[in-house]
Design a protein around this motif. Sequence first.
Motif, PDB file in Angstrom:
ATOM      1  N   GLN A   3       0.842  -1.197   0.000  1.00 54.52           N
ATOM      2  CA  GLN A   3       0.000   0.000   0.000  1.00 54.52           C
ATOM      3  C   GLN A   3       0.878   1.248   0.000  1.00 54.52           C
ATOM      4  OE1 GLN A   3      -2.777  -0.320   3.374  1.00 54.52           O
ATOM      5  NE2 GLN A   3      -4.406  -0.559   1.858  1.00 54.52           N
ATOM      6  N   VAL A   5       0.050   5.386   0.410  1.00 55.50           N
ATOM      7  CA  VAL A   5      -1.006   6.336   0.727  1.00 55.50           C
ATOM      8  C   VAL A   5      -0.411   7.741   0.778  1.00 55.50           C
ATOM      9  CG1 VAL A   5      -2.784   7.020   2.360  1.00 55.50           C
ATOM     10  CG2 VAL A   5      -2.255   4.586   2.036  1.00 55.50           C
ATOM     11  N   GLU A   6      -0.904   8.597  -0.104  1.00 53.89           N
ATOM     12  CA  GLU A   6      -0.433   9.976  -0.148  1.00 53.89           C
ATOM     13  C   GLU A   6      -1.288  10.861   0.742  1.00 53.89           C
ATOM     14  OE1 GLU A   6      -0.273   8.390  -4.490  1.00 53.89           O
ATOM     15  OE2 GLU A   6      -1.667   8.389  -2.803  1.00 53.89           O
ATOM     16  N   SER A   7      -0.685  11.904   1.230  1.00 59.26           N
ATOM     17  CA  SER A   7      -1.412  12.926   1.976  1.00 59.26           C
ATOM     18  C   SER A   7      -0.661  14.239   1.839  1.00 59.26           C
ATOM     19  CB  SER A   7      -1.557  12.533   3.452  1.00 59.26           C
ATOM     20  OG  SER A   7      -0.277  12.398   4.058  1.00 59.26           O
ATOM     21  N   CYS A  22       4.074  10.242   1.670  1.00 61.22           N
ATOM     22  CA  CYS A  22       3.694   8.949   1.107  1.00 61.22           C
ATOM     23  C   CYS A  22       4.045   7.887   2.139  1.00 61.22           C
ATOM     24  CB  CYS A  22       4.435   8.695  -0.198  1.00 61.22           C
ATOM     25  SG  CYS A  22       4.152   7.065  -0.920  1.00 61.22           S
ATOM     26  N   TYR A  94       0.892  11.560  -7.316  1.00 62.78           N
ATOM     27  CA  TYR A  94       0.897  10.155  -6.924  1.00 62.78           C
ATOM     28  C   TYR A  94       2.295   9.756  -6.461  1.00 62.78           C
ATOM     29  CZ  TYR A  94      -3.291   9.912  -9.907  1.00 62.78           C
ATOM     30  OH  TYR A  94      -4.513  10.110 -10.480  1.00 62.78           O
ATOM     31  N   TYR A 111       3.563  -0.343  -8.048  1.00 63.21           N
ATOM     32  CA  TYR A 111       2.544  -0.052  -7.049  1.00 63.21           C
ATOM     33  C   TYR A 111       2.309   1.456  -6.978  1.00 63.21           C
ATOM     34  CZ  TYR A 111       3.972  -4.727  -5.687  1.00 63.21           C
ATOM     35  OH  TYR A 111       4.280  -6.070  -5.697  1.00 63.21           O
ATOM     36  N   TRP A 112       1.046   1.817  -6.856  1.00 62.42           N
ATOM     37  CA  TRP A 112       0.656   3.226  -6.897  1.00 62.42           C
ATOM     38  C   TRP A 112      -0.291   3.556  -5.750  1.00 62.42           C
ATOM     39  CZ3 TRP A 112       2.416   6.766 -10.505  1.00 62.42           C
ATOM     40  CH2 TRP A 112       3.158   6.228 -11.564  1.00 62.42           C
ATOM     41  N   GLY A 113      -0.164   4.782  -5.275  1.00 62.62           N
ATOM     42  CA  GLY A 113      -1.153   5.296  -4.346  1.00 62.62           C
ATOM     43  C   GLY A 113      -2.351   5.836  -5.091  1.00 62.62           C
ATOM     44  N   GLN A 114      -3.288   6.363  -4.322  1.00 62.99           N
ATOM     45  CA  GLN A 114      -4.539   6.831  -4.915  1.00 62.99           C
ATOM     46  C   GLN A 114      -4.450   8.276  -5.392  1.00 62.99           C
ATOM     47  OE1 GLN A 114      -3.892   6.873  -1.738  1.00 62.99           O
ATOM     48  NE2 GLN A 114      -4.628   8.858  -1.011  1.00 62.99           N
ATOM     49  N   GLY A 115      -3.422   8.980  -4.993  1.00 63.96           N
ATOM     50  CA  GLY A 115      -3.221  10.349  -5.440  1.00 63.96           C
ATOM     51  C   GLY A 115      -3.750  11.379  -4.460  1.00 63.96           C
ATOM     52  N   THR A 116      -3.153  12.555  -4.515  1.00 67.33           N
ATOM     53  CA  THR A 116      -3.615  13.683  -3.711  1.00 67.33           C
ATOM     54  C   THR A 116      -3.588  14.934  -4.586  1.00 67.33           C
ATOM     55  OG1 THR A 116      -3.281  14.883  -1.611  1.00 67.33           O
ATOM     56  CG2 THR A 116      -1.295  14.193  -2.774  1.00 67.33           C
TER      57      THR A 116
END
Length: 122
Positions: A3, A5-7, A22, A94, A111-116
């Motif tokens: 996983q 996860v960006e923020s 990330c 991302y 593997y990629w995060g969902q983006g912010t």
Amino acid sequence: EVQLVESGGGLVQAGGSLRLSCAVSGITDDSYAVGWFRQVPGKEREGVSCISHTDTKYYADSAKGRFTISSNNAKNMVYLQMSSLKPEDTAVYYCAADSLGSLLSPLGYDYWGQGTQVTVSS
């Protein structure tokens, strides 16, 4: 399960700063790199910066001198400090993980995060 996860995205005025984070989990291969990419509607995803497993840092020309990539010692957190932001930096950002040495090309990232969303107002 891997996983990312960006923020940290948001709305900022031109000239301002943001720090993206990330959070990386589930990767057991210690030779992976983490990259930051961005995409605007209708355009291809482009590489912004990446940090290799040896902590070598790479930047797109558009990011040099303004953005700084870093990670913690465990490399389960990767940051992108963005300064002197411009309206053209507006995009979804991302983070992604790669073990093939893809550097700033998104094609090899597994593997990629969902983006912010980052929005820079003029």
